[in-house]
Design an enzyme around this catalytic site. Structure first.
Site, mmCIF file in Angstrom:
data_model
loop_
_atom_site.group_PDB
_atom_site.id
_atom_site.type_symbol
_atom_site.label_atom_id
_atom_site.label_comp_id
_atom_site.label_asym_id
_atom_site.label_seq_id
_atom_site.Cartn_x
_atom_site.Cartn_y
_atom_site.Cartn_z
ATOM 1 N N SER A 679 0.986 -1.129 -0.445
ATOM 2 C CA SER A 679 0.397 0.201 0.499
ATOM 3 C C SER A 679 0.900 1.451 -0.109
ATOM 4 O O SER A 679 1.353 1.002 -0.728
ATOM 5 C CB SER A 679 -1.115 -0.069 1.050
ATOM 6 O OG SER A 679 -1.915 1.172 1.042
ATOM 7 N N ASP A 770 -8.744 -5.190 -5.682
ATOM 8 C CA ASP A 770 -8.396 -4.332 -4.178
ATOM 9 C C ASP A 770 -9.088 -3.314 -4.829
ATOM 10 O O ASP A 770 -9.319 -2.980 -5.667
ATOM 11 C CB ASP A 770 -7.071 -4.354 -4.602
ATOM 12 C CG ASP A 770 -6.526 -2.913 -4.060
ATOM 13 O OD1 ASP A 770 -7.019 -2.407 -2.754
ATOM 14 O OD2 ASP A 770 -5.215 -3.062 -3.362
ATOM 15 N N HIS A 802 -7.516 -5.624 -0.962
ATOM 16 C CA HIS A 802 -6.381 -5.214 -0.926
ATOM 17 C C HIS A 802 -5.277 -5.596 -0.039
ATOM 18 O O HIS A 802 -3.532 -5.223 0.295
ATOM 19 C CB HIS A 802 -6.543 -3.264 -0.328
ATOM 20 C CG HIS A 802 -5.434 -2.886 -0.005
ATOM 21 N ND1 HIS A 802 -5.029 -2.095 -0.964
ATOM 22 C CD2 HIS A 802 -4.771 -1.895 1.165
ATOM 23 C CE1 HIS A 802 -3.847 -1.489 -1.163
ATOM 24 N NE2 HIS A 802 -4.194 -1.165 0.220
#
Length: 826
Positions: A679, A770, A802
């Protein structure tokens, strides 16, 4: 599992990797692509779990008699085999999720622990219960007598004991439009079982955020949050639209889609609006709680204290959604408030005529003056309502920030008022003094957080790079850190046992262990706590894992800020931290290869707790540098707010300074450094290999933020792009119709703007579902690397979101990470 990572198929030169069938290109295709036939493969999609794309295909050697799966040679295949065996040992270590305690008729108390363990073959978590008897042997001893075996709780979504501990609610959520099942367990049998059809409501929320389920005091009613029933959809036949009262024969029809309904983003895809319901434990009757409008999503419900003869009320958290529902997972910057609403089934709720009262059913907003209020808890005497607030996050737009604790004096006149005075118990800490309380960072609150004085709450909170246990006096506001001992370890409250605490303690090199804390009263000094080790079958692991972990050590380093400027606040100029994990036998002359580990967020934190994935990588012979760059939680609000507007520069410089710090101390070889992040950690990873192209031997990015200009129009949190790119100006600049100027600013802040300088071999791991950082950004970056001749490998997991945390996906991810780093960094 070791031999099933890559499965060769019967056809010559055809291989199955992850979930893609690969076959040789035809001679015509090879001529068109100008590639040698023996080195070229094309992926053919299959309807299964994951696929891999390799940029180099040099595994087939002329004259070789043995065929290997694509991307592998004999040495690499052996590496997969050995590493997967070790990873399985780490993966099998169980996690303690929750615990409850109950008073026994005899001496001591009963404990019940909820434990989870990955089931790789089923690709889901196996959940089970392990019970014990807790016996206080003396003032300085405790004995846990464990059940012989755990009991698996298959297909169970929630387990909630009643206040007395004499009953247990077990919720089994529906599959394929089947009813939700509520089971009321006694001590030796299932006393009642109720089926709630989908026409009443959908699945009960069990996500830890909207999740709310609460018994009333006399254990006759249970309030809970579930998906509202599915709306009716239009019906069509061969004659067109079918009216509801149509008498046409229904020989051929189908359901239309109806209006699209917005969801709460990442992890909530397919979930309908959370709504409030109550079930009568005696009859099984379910009623929705009336008066709550469609624009309010509800969660975290608790029963308010009640007096005989007066109306019962429920207190819940409400999130307004009059406009767009932005992603809410990990996003504390969504405005929310506490509400009180009348509960059905109350005696005063029925008129003499037998009909339900319809007047005054609208909920009362209790926290008018706060932009955020959640996790409500009533004091044991019912006189105080305590709750947390993320107003710093809401007001600044940082998705997470320093929290605060507040209280309201609860009225006993049976009617909540919207003008109740809100008292600050623990305010936001802007810049803590060294070693002092840095502020509240609580992301769960025990259902019963009180010790016997009725005014002290026990909470888990972040303190620097560690999670700690604190006590908070809700009258005076005094905060004390009570999980002492080795302050570098991380502690988490599981449950209270009277005035005692059951907690779990771990470190990057120590598997979770149960601790038992006892409150020690002193006549003249401040009260203290003593902690005992609890022997538990839960924390056992294989001899191989025990031996490997015993050879590792860790410390928490303070890293001086390198780029001091006159514009920095005091809190932003203070040292940040990094967790350093290494071999006990490592010398300054010969250093293990180093993996730099970067958390997401960016307003999150890497804790000094046990991680099976990182322990696995460490046990392969790597040192780990886990950096909590400025902007991480646990260091005060000024440090958090120093980063928005400076992503891609301040955080990158902090990481580089941390790397230089360990190199200067002789703890890392500058020629053997790898970087791993997901991320925003993937954003940093891809920035680092572009801004410092000669620094890293290998890189891995999990669902990385690579191009903000692309992400802003496709993410469930476009506001994040504005807040982190423009800082305090982001909130006023946000628009769904992004301007050219803003797109240019997003691009300049993005790693893809440095892609031309990258030379580091890079592994990219992506979840196809995601919604937070859509996989298109990671694919674009990987394709750009490949276009420039950089070694790149992409693995996509079609069913993952995610986090990429489904058991098989997590296993395959870290197996490939281990092999990738071994290839380029050893």
């Amino acid at each position: 599992m070791t031999n099933n990572i890559f499965l060769p198929l019967a056809a010559k030169h055809t291989y199955f990797i992850g979930s893609v069938l690969l076959r040789p290109f035809s001679s015509v295709e090879n001529r068109l692509l100008k590639q040698p036939k023996s080195l070229s493969y094309r992926p053919i999609w299959l309807n299964s779990r994951s696929f891999s794309v390799f940029s180099t295909m040099n595994n087939v050697r002329a004259g070789s008699s043995k065929e290997f799966p694509l991307g592998l040679d004999a040495r690499t295949e052996e590496e997969y085999s050995s590493q997967s065996s070790l990873l399985q040992d780490f993966t099998s270590i169980p996690t303690i999720d929750k615990a409850w305690t109950f008073t026994s008729d005899g001496e001591g108390s009963q404990g019940m622990f909820s434990i989870s363990q990955p089931n790789l073959l089923a690709n889901k978590k196996r959940r089970y219960i392990l019970s014990c008897h807790i016996s206080k042997e003396s003032t300085d001893g405790v004995d846990f007598l464990w059940a012989a075996f755990p009991i698996e709780m298959s297909n169970v979504s929630l387990m909630i004991p009643s206040p007395s501990g004499s009953k247990l609610l077990v919720v089994r959520n529906p599959e394929n439009d089947s009813p939700t099942k509520f089971e009321i367990w006694g001590q030796s049998l299932v006393e009642k079982e109720f089926l709630v059809p989908t026409s009443v409501h959908g699945s009960v929320y069990s996500d830890g955020w909207f999740e709310g389920i609460s018994w009333n005091n006399d254990e006759t009613l249970i309030a809970y949050v579930a998906e509202e029933p599915a709306p009716s959809k239009p019906t069509f036949t061969t004659f067109g639209y079918k009216k509801e009262n149509s008498t046409d024969k229904e020989c051929g029809k189908w359901k239309g889609q109806g209006d699209w309904e917005e969801e709460w983003g990442e992890t909530y895809a397919g979930k309908r609006q959370p709504a409030l319901f109550i079930i009568n434990v005696n009859s099984g009757e379910v009623r929705p709680v009336e008066g709550i409008g469609k624009s309010l999503s509800v969660g975290q419900v608790v029963w308010a204290p009640s007096t005989e003869g007066l109306q019962q009320y429920l207190v819940f958290v409400g999130w307004p959604s009059d406009t767009r529902k932005l992603g809410i997972k990990y996003c504390y910057n969504r405005p929310c408030a506490l509400y009180a609403v009348r509960a059905p089934f109350s005696k005063s709720d029925i008129h003499q005529s037998g009909t339900h009262a319809a007047d005054n059913v609208s909920p009362t907003k209790l926290t008018q003056s706060l932009s955020s209020a959640y996790f409500p808890r009533f004091s044991p005497d019912g006189k105080l309502l305590l709750f947390l607030s993320a107003r710093s996050s809401v007001d600044s737009w940082a998705h997470s920030a320093t929290g605060s604790l507040h209280r309201i004096d609860w009225s006993f006149n049976g009617k909540p008022t919207p003008d109740a005075k809100i008292i600050d118990v623990v305010p936001v800490v802007m810049c803590p003094e060294d070693g002092c309380f840095p502020g509240l960072y609580c992301y769960s609150v025990p259902s019963r957080p009180w010790i016997s004085d009725g005014s002290t709450m026990i909470l888990s909170s972040i303190w620097g790079s560690a999670q700690v246990i604190i006590s908070v006096n809700v009258i005076s506001g005094n905060v004390s850190r009570i999980s002492l001992g080795d302050s570098s370890f991380s502690w988490n409250v599981l449950a209270l046992d009277g005035d005692n605490i059951i907690a779990v303690c771990s470190s990057p090199v120590d598997v979770p262990a149960i601790k038992y804390g006892s409150f020690v009263r002193k006549a003249s000094a401040e009260a203290s706590w003593s902690w005992l080790d609890v022997s538990s079958p839960i924390s056992r692991c294989s001899e191989k894992v025990t031996s490997l972990l015993s050879s590792r050590q860790f410390s928490i380093m303070r890293i001086p800020v390198r780029d001091i400027s006159e514009n920095l606040t005091k809190g932003a100029g203070k040292p940040y931290e990094a967790i350093f994990v290494s071999s006990k036998s490592q010398s300054r002359n010969v250093c293990d290869p180093l993996i730099v580990v970067l958390h997401g967020g960016p307003h999150s934190v890497s804790l000094s707790s046990f991680s099976t994935s990182l322990a696995f990588l460490s046990s392969l012979g790597y040192s780990l540098l886990i950096v909590n760059y400025r902007g991480s939680l646990g260091f005060g609000e000024e440090a958090v707010q120093s980063l928005p507007g400076k992503i891609g520069s301040q955080d990158v410089n902090d990481v580089l300074a941390a790397i230089d710090h360990v190199i200067e101390k002789g703890l890392a070889d500058p020629s053997k450094i790898a970087v791993l992040g997901g991320s925003h950690g993937g954003f940093l990873t891809t920035h680092l290999i572009g801004q410092a192209p000669d620094k890293f031997a290998a890189a891995v990015a999990r669902n990385p933020v690579c191009n903000l200009a692309l992400m802003v129009g496709t993410s469930d949190i476009p506001d994040w792009c504005y807040a982190e790119t423009f800082g305090y100006k982001g909130k006023s600049s946000f628009t769904e119709a992004t301007s050219v100027e803003h797109l240019e600013a997003f691009y300049r802040k993005s790693p893809i703007s440095h892609v031309s300088k990258v030379r580091t071999p890079t592994l990219v791991l992506l979840g196809a579902k995601d919604l937070r950082v859509p996989m298109s950004t990671g694919l674009q970056y990987a394709r750009a690397l490949k276009e420039k001749g950089v070694e790149v490998k992409v693995i996509v997991f079609p069913e993952d979101t995610h986090a990429i945390d489904r058991p098989q996906s997590d296993f395959e991810s870290f197996l490939n990470i281990g092999v990738w780093f071994k290839k380029y960094c050893k």
